[in-house]
Design a protein around this motif. Structure first.
Motif, mmCIF file in Angstrom:
data_model
loop_
_atom_site.group_PDB
_atom_site.id
_atom_site.type_symbol
_atom_site.label_atom_id
_atom_site.label_comp_id
_atom_site.label_asym_id
_atom_site.label_seq_id
_atom_site.Cartn_x
_atom_site.Cartn_y
_atom_site.Cartn_z
ATOM 1 N N THR A 3 -47.466 68.220 -25.028
ATOM 2 C CA THR A 3 -47.212 66.813 -24.296
ATOM 3 C C THR A 3 -47.404 65.810 -25.479
ATOM 4 O OG1 THR A 3 -47.806 67.358 -22.037
ATOM 5 C CG2 THR A 3 -47.498 65.191 -22.604
ATOM 6 N N ILE A 4 -48.743 65.927 -25.958
ATOM 7 C CA ILE A 4 -49.191 64.948 -27.208
ATOM 8 C C ILE A 4 -48.028 65.267 -28.156
ATOM 9 C CG2 ILE A 4 -50.957 64.413 -28.529
ATOM 10 C CD1 ILE A 4 -52.658 65.230 -26.258
ATOM 11 N N ALA A 5 -48.233 66.473 -28.757
ATOM 12 C CA ALA A 5 -47.179 66.930 -30.017
ATOM 13 C C ALA A 5 -45.765 66.300 -29.910
ATOM 14 C CB ALA A 5 -47.159 68.457 -30.019
ATOM 15 N N ASN A 9 -40.434 68.043 -20.595
ATOM 16 C CA ASN A 9 -40.020 68.472 -19.365
ATOM 17 C C ASN A 9 -40.599 69.756 -18.765
ATOM 18 O OD1 ASN A 9 -38.321 66.230 -18.859
ATOM 19 N ND2 ASN A 9 -36.425 67.051 -19.515
ATOM 20 N N MET A 10 -40.543 70.694 -19.678
ATOM 21 C CA MET A 10 -40.914 71.838 -19.355
ATOM 22 C C MET A 10 -42.538 71.850 -18.743
ATOM 23 S SD MET A 10 -39.491 74.805 -19.322
ATOM 24 C CE MET A 10 -40.552 75.577 -17.856
ATOM 25 N N THR A 11 -43.076 71.191 -19.727
ATOM 26 C CA THR A 11 -44.548 70.801 -19.414
ATOM 27 C C THR A 11 -44.728 70.122 -18.070
ATOM 28 O OG1 THR A 11 -45.077 70.562 -21.655
ATOM 29 C CG2 THR A 11 -46.878 69.959 -20.081
ATOM 30 N N LEU A 12 -43.821 69.120 -17.549
ATOM 31 C CA LEU A 12 -43.802 68.519 -16.304
ATOM 32 C C LEU A 12 -43.488 69.449 -15.295
ATOM 33 C CD1 LEU A 12 -42.377 65.221 -17.373
ATOM 34 C CD2 LEU A 12 -44.811 65.594 -16.905
ATOM 35 N N ILE A 13 -42.486 70.191 -15.324
ATOM 36 C CA ILE A 13 -42.104 71.223 -14.494
ATOM 37 C C ILE A 13 -43.166 72.184 -14.208
ATOM 38 C CG2 ILE A 13 -40.614 73.416 -14.080
ATOM 39 C CD1 ILE A 13 -38.450 71.876 -15.481
ATOM 40 N N LEU A 18 -42.853 66.794 -12.409
ATOM 41 C CA LEU A 18 -41.430 66.139 -12.787
ATOM 42 C C LEU A 18 -41.172 64.869 -11.819
ATOM 43 C CD1 LEU A 18 -39.481 67.484 -14.714
ATOM 44 C CD2 LEU A 18 -38.294 68.563 -12.762
ATOM 45 N N PRO A 19 -40.920 63.792 -12.501
ATOM 46 C CA PRO A 19 -40.678 62.594 -11.842
ATOM 47 C C PRO A 19 -39.423 62.473 -11.061
ATOM 48 C CG PRO A 19 -40.656 62.182 -14.303
ATOM 49 C CD PRO A 19 -40.827 63.500 -14.128
ATOM 50 N N LEU A 20 -39.201 63.260 -10.264
ATOM 51 C CA LEU A 20 -37.858 62.892 -9.543
ATOM 52 C C LEU A 20 -37.917 61.958 -8.652
ATOM 53 C CD1 LEU A 20 -37.467 66.881 -8.346
ATOM 54 C CD2 LEU A 20 -36.474 65.781 -10.629
#
Lengths: 611, 232
Positions: free
Chosen positions: A368-370, A423-427, A432-434
């Motif tokens: 995320t940070i990267a 997105n992958m990390t959020l998933i 995931l901000p749906l």
């Protein structure tokens, strides 16, 4: 599977526990029942034999009573005085009248129907029952003959089909025999009733082979008994639909005028009623014991298997991430030891998993940070590249412009990659901000198709869009769902050769809406159907697309399908693939109706996506 | 030895009668003596049979019984009498006594003349009930206690068997004879009839077991007629 195993173990232990008890109990019941049956049958038979003895004894007593009466009468002076008269004094009628009167008096006292007196030669002098009788020579009959020789004698007499219990006593005066006295009482129903009470049996007197007196009113006398041997043996006979134990015997003692015997009958059903009762009790006892044995077996089994069940449940809980299922096993035996080891292993595994989760979280954070750190300079690169390419910072030659365009495509690729990774990390985190809204699925599909068509056109691919009319709205996040469809569509373009065809469509399904993307591409081996949705980054060929098109069979970081699945699952939907190598692939997304699907459940939206 | 039943036919009777003059035509002016001898068998001597005196007799009162009378009566074993004379040489006929003592009749055998009275006395401490079924005299005196007597007159000749209804072992024989010419047969079987008119007579001899037998006897005018009766 698990319940069967559990019941199976409980059942095995219960069976092993109960079986010996049941076996011993059933064997004991059988043995007891058998012994009782044998004993009761033997006792019943012996009882009837004993009854026959009691019967004979009672008949003997009757004879003794007659004898006693006879002896008393014979000793009475008023009785024997007549018989001492010399023969010369007996000739006149006066003597006979006197004798008849005396006999009548004595018979009344003795209460015996048969009351006969003979002289010292055995000639009948008088019968109390028949004034005309007399003169008959009885000396040849066994009993009178015995009395004439001074002996008491008792037996039976049959006259006109009636049997009499008879005793004959000698009459002696001053040591000299002066005559005999024969006393008899009829074998009648009252006697039979008395004997019935004594022998506890139905009593039948049999005179000359025919039943004469019987206490059994309802039961017929079995003919087999009448025709059978007179041996005093107990046998079973049938009469009137009932079973009897029966015995036929003669009566001891001499008998004149006919044969006198008797039969005893006992209802076998009544005799064995006690057996039936005991059997009944035994069955009830047996049933209770069996139930108790089963209960004990079940309790023991439950006690033994409870720790095992707890371990099994704890193991199952671990599978869904619960490491805190209480074992509650305190026994100090092998099971207790096993439970301790299990606890240790569970704790170790929990630490290991926590450690792995920590690493995963660190990785996600890093990504995320990267990604964020990459986006910031790339945005700067993009902005300045655009300024340079537009000539805002000075004139630009054509080769320079092309170089700027290449820089810009590379920067775009980096931007996309960073977004994909985010997105992958959020998933993975389920973050995931749906934003769900009721949207027209057809519009979403159309927007994707519109973007894909130019890309496909560059590859000379046909793109067909087939949207079923009047599709329902669905509660979706149009942006993310569009991205998922876009990922499928981009893959289709990428893995379909030039001049191939791609179809993008939407239609109703049983549970909701299906969105599909098919192509005539290279296809996927069925072995890889699952693998392609994982987030393995496959750097097969990092093509930088110098042509500005998506190169055939080119691979990126390969996150597209993973992200697509994460988004679809966050909608409560499913994604599936059908494919054949060399022929093409079909990816189908199914989004269920809100009321039917889990997507309507706000809770479901934040469920962890880890499968 | 069991007593043999009386059987007159089985006993051969030999009568030896003789007179010194062997005269048969003598008128009845004289009287003679008949001496008899009966050969008594052990059965005849033991006619009382096995009847034992009641062991309890007299124990209540300390009364032992009329031993003397018993002994006297035990010496009588039969009666001989002249049967063919209705009356004649009459003896003084007072009241004869048949006592009941020690649960026995005393005497056991009593001879009385027709018309003579017999007193049945009870000397025991128990009731007795004298009766007889015999044709010459049927009677039943009923029960009466010690000290009481009942008297009967015997009008017909013959044997009267006397019993006690209460005590079955009590027995007496009263021989009612037609006249006073009778005598008791003693233990030796001997008897003597005195004052018998000379001439032929019927002599009857009654023994308890043998019953009565009659034989002819001729009494001489002087001297004795001797009769001997034997059992073969």
């Amino acid at each position: 599977m698990m319940p069967r195993f559990r019941i199976s173990l409980v059942f095995k232990v219960a069976a092993l526990t109960s079986a010996p008890i049941l076996g011993v109990m059933v064997a004991a019941l059988l043995v007891v029942n058998h012994r009782l049956t044998v004993d009761v049958n033997r006792n019943v038979t012996a009882g009837l034999s004993a009854a026959a003895l009691a019967f004979e004894h009672q008949m003997g007593r009757e004879g003794e009573n007659l004898e006693r009466i006879g002896v008393v009468v014979a000793r009475d002076p008023k009785f024997f005085a007549l018989l001492t008269l010399p023969k010369s004094d007996r000739k006149n009628a006066d003597f006979h009248a006197t004798l008849a009167g005396v006999l009548q008096d004595f018979r009344e006292d003795a209460e015996t129907p048969i009351f006969d007196v003979t002289d010292a030669d055995g000639i009948l002098l008088a019968r109390a029952s028949d004034p005309k009788a007399g003169g008959e020579d009885l000396s040849r009959t066994e009993m009178v003959g015995a009395a004439l020789s001074g002996k008491l004698s008792r037996g039976y007499l049959v006259e006109n089909g009636v049997a009499y219990r008879v005793a004959v006593v000698p009459i002696t005066v001053g040591g000299a025999l002066v005559g005999t006295l024969r006393l008899g009482r009829s074998v009648d129903t009252p006697l039979a009733e008395r004997l019935k009470a004594t022998a506890r049996s139905e009593v039948v007197f049999i005179v000359n082979g025919k039943p004469a007196i019987a206490t059994s009113r309802d039961a017929e006398i079995p003919t087999t008994l009448l025709s059978g041997p007179v041996d005093g043996h107990v046998r079973q006979v049938q009469a009137g639909g009932h079973r009897y134990l029966a015995l036929r015997a003669g009566l001891s003692g001499p008998s004149s005028g006919g044969a006198v015997g008797f039969a005893l009958l006992r209802s076998l059903d009544e005799e064995t009623a006690v057996l039936a009762r005991i059997g009944h009790d035994l069955y009830i006892t047996g049933a209770i014991v069996i139930l108790l044995a089963l209960l004990v077996g079940a309790l023991v089994s439950a006690g033994i298997t409870r720790p095992i069940r707890r371990l099994v449940e704890a193991a199952n809980a671990m599978r869904v991430g619960n490491f805190d299922f209480p074992l509650q096993i305190r026994s100090r035996d092998e099971l207790g030891n096993l439970a301790s080891r299990f606890e240790e292993m569970r704790a170790a595994q929990r630490l290991e998993i926590q450690r792995l989760e920590e690493i995963d979280r660190m990785k996600s954070n890093f990504i995320t940070i990267a990604s964020h750190e990459i986006l910031t300079p790339v945005t700067t690169i993009c902005a300045y590249t655009d300024l340079l390419a537009d000539g805002a910072l000075g004139s630009v030659s054509e080769p320079q412009r092309e170089a700027f365009a290449a820089i810009r495509r590379g920067a775009d690729g980096l931007t996309r990659l960073a977004k994909d990774l985010t997105n992958m990390t959020l998933i993975e985190r389920g973050e995931l901000p749906l934003r769900f809204e009721s949207r027209d699925v057809a519009r979403v599909v159309e927007e994707v198709a519109v973007q894909v068509i130019p890309l496909a056109a560059k590859r000379h691919q046909d793109v067909a869009i087939l949207i079923e009319p009047e599709l329902n709205h669905a509660r979706i996040d149009a942006g993310y769902l569009g991205q998922a469809i876009m990922n499928l569509a981009l893959n289709a373009v990428r893995f379909t050769p030039d001049d191939g065809s791609i179809e993008i469509g939407a239609r109703r399904s049983v549970n909701g809406v299906e969105i599909y993307v098919s192509d005539t591409g290279i296809g996927i081996s069925s072995d890889d159907f699952e693998r392609i949705f994982t987030k393995i980054v496959e750097l097969k060929d990092v093509n930088s697309h110098s042509s500005g098109t998506i190169g055939f069979n080119s691979s990126g970081f390969g996150l597209g399908l993973s992200i697509a699945r994460g988004i679809v699952q966050a909608h409560g939907g499913t994604i599936r693939v059908e494919s054949e190598l060399g022929r093409g692939s079909l990816f189908t997304i199914e989004i269920p109706h809100p009321q039917a699907g889990a997507a309507s459940d706000p809770e479901a939206e934040s469920l962890p996506l880890a499968s | 030895m069991t007593p043999e039943p009386a059987d007159l036919d089985g006993v051969g009777i030999r009568v030896l009668a003789w007179s010194a003059a062997a005269l048969l035509l003598a008128p009845v002016a004289w009287a003679g003596v008949v001496d008899g001898k009966v050969a008594l068998t052990p059965a005849d001597l033991g006619f009382r049979g096995g009847v034992k005196p009641n062991a309890y007799v007299g124990q209540l009162s300390g009364h032992v019984g009329h031993t003397g009378s018993v002994v006297a009566s035990d010496s009588v074993f039969g009666v001989a009498y002249i049967a063919d004379l209705q009356s004649g040489v009459a003896r003084p006929s007072g009241v004869a006594l048949l006592d009941q003592s020690g649960q026995r009749f005393v005497p056991r055998i009593l001879a009385v003349v027709v018309g003579q009275q017999v007193e049945f006395r009870n000397s025991d401490n128990v009731f007795h009930n004298v009766f007889s079924y015999s044709p010459p005299k049927r009677f039943d005196l009923g029960r009466y206690p010690r000290g009481k007597s009942k008297t009967l007159t015997f009008q017909k000749s013959g044997l009267v068997q006397v019993f006690c209804d209460i005590h079955s072992n009590m027995r007496a024989d009263v021989v009612v004879v037609p006249n006073g010419l009778f005598a008791y047969v003693n233990r030796e079987g001997a008897f003597r009839l005195e004052g018998v008119p000379a001439g032929p007579h019927k002599l009857s001899i009654w023994l308890p077991l043998r019953g009565e037998q009659t034989l002819d006897v001729t009494v001489p005018e002087h001297g004795n007629a001797a009769v001997s009766i034997t059992a073969e």
